[in-house]
Design an enzyme around this catalytic site. Structure first.
Site, PDB file in Angstrom:
ATOM      1  N   SER A 107     -14.665  13.132  36.890  1.00  0.00           N
ATOM      2  CA  SER A 107     -14.384  14.527  37.224  1.00  0.00           C
ATOM      3  C   SER A 107     -12.960  14.929  36.830  1.00  0.00           C
ATOM      4  CB  SER A 107     -14.646  14.729  38.727  1.00  0.00           C
ATOM      5  OG  SER A 107     -14.695  16.105  39.058  1.00  0.00           O
ATOM      6  N   ASP A 222     -25.513  18.180  37.250  1.00  0.00           N
ATOM      7  CA  ASP A 222     -24.205  17.886  37.839  1.00  0.00           C
ATOM      8  C   ASP A 222     -23.961  18.609  39.150  1.00  0.00           C
ATOM      9  OD1 ASP A 222     -21.116  18.524  38.102  1.00  0.00           O
ATOM     10  OD2 ASP A 222     -21.281  16.702  36.910  1.00  0.00           O
ATOM     11  N   HIS A 277     -23.341  15.017  40.272  1.00  0.00           N
ATOM     12  CA  HIS A 277     -21.947  14.767  39.934  1.00  0.00           C
ATOM     13  C   HIS A 277     -21.452  13.383  40.350  1.00  0.00           C
ATOM     14  CE1 HIS A 277     -17.940  16.021  38.812  1.00  0.00           C
ATOM     15  NE2 HIS A 277     -17.462  15.754  40.007  1.00  0.00           N
TER      16      HIS A 277
END
Length: 296
Positions: A107, A222, A277
């Protein structure tokens, strides 16, 4: 007791073979350093550390205990400086890193790691694996501390000097409907992507091309990075139409080496459907399929 010449030779050969196998080192995997995402911690990579030890026993692993929790909201330039200092000290004082090492980042941490790579002259990072990193920016409010504002008004707040000076996400907030505001007022990401004509940094490209391999991973499931294909260096145009990586200025102009890596077959990217995610951090099948093959 006397042996025949043939038996003597056989014994010597067997002895040499035995010595070779006893002295030959086992395969040593390169060290793996990991960096968490926004509002995360070193503990986020605990499942992956276990997976690495399961498939590559003895691998030196380190999940960076830096900028955890609220500290991850500090400006990206500040984080880059301190993470790079920490890693330089680690690498220079540990012979295990002498032959190279891998960087696996998630991320916001993927952006941070790319910034470290581009700013670090003569680094010896072998492979950079980016897990759901917003490399062309974030344009969605399903993100920590952005829940109470809309994408229509966010640029009015995030492109102000005070936001740029204090808030990590402001540094990579990319509103494609206000591209000139982004290029003019967003300080971190346009600079990192080397797209500002008045401040091109040639060493960013030189340093990025020291990588042996870049691995980009993302997914349409995600749920946090928006658009999800920012993790593939793709993004929206001003009409919110998808512009793929190969048509992005960072690629066509090869601003920091992305096109060169692609043409030299040192860029790999995968986007399996339906991956949330944080699944990249804990799902063993994802690890075994998309991450583990590069950790050699």
């Amino acid at each position: 007791l006397r042996m025949s010449p043939h038996k003597s030779v056989s014994v010597v050969v067997l002895a040499l073979v035995a010595v070779f196998f006893l002295s030959a080192p086992c395969h040593a995997y390169l060290p793996v350093v990991m960096m968490h995402g926004i509002d995360g911690s070193a503990q986020d990579f605990a499942p992956m550390v276990k997976n690495i030890q399961k498939t590559h026993p003895g691998t030196l692993t380190l999940s960076l205990p830096l900028f955890q929790g609220v500290e991850s909201f500090l400006p990206m330039e500040y984080q880059t400086e301190h993470v790079m200092r920490y890693l330089k000290n680690l690498v220079h004082n540990n012979s295990s890193f002498a032959n190279g090492w891998h960087l696996v980042c998630h991320s916001q941490g993927a952006l941070l790691c790319r910034s470290v790579i581009e700013n670090w002259d003569n680094h010896n990072i072998n492979t950079f694996i980016s897990l759901a990193g917003p490399h062309l920016g974030q344009f969605g409010t399903d993100f920590p501390v952005l829940y109470n504002i809309t994408t229509e008004e966010a640029y009015l707040i995030l492109y102000t000097p005070i936001a740029q000076d204090t808030f990590s996400v402001a540094g990579y907030w990319h509103d494609p409907r206000h591209e000139q505001d982004y290029l003019k007022s967003c300080r971190f990401l346009p600079n990192l992507n080397n797209v500002l004509n008045d401040s091109i940094t040639p060493s960013f490209k030189t340093n990025f091309l020291l990588l042996q391999q870049l691995v980009l991973l993302g997914s349409n499931g995600d749920g946090v990075i928006s658009p999800w294909f920012s993790s593939m260096f793709s993004f929206w145009d001003e009409h919110l139409n998808l512009v793929p990586m190969q048509d992005q200025p960072v690629f066509t102009n090869d601003t920091f080496g992305l096109k060169t890596l692609y043409n030299s077959r040192r860029l790999s990217y995968s986007y399996p459907p339906g991956v949330y995610h944080t699944d990249w951090l804990s799902n063993f099948t994802l690890y075994q399929t998309y991450i583990e093959p590069w950790l050699i």
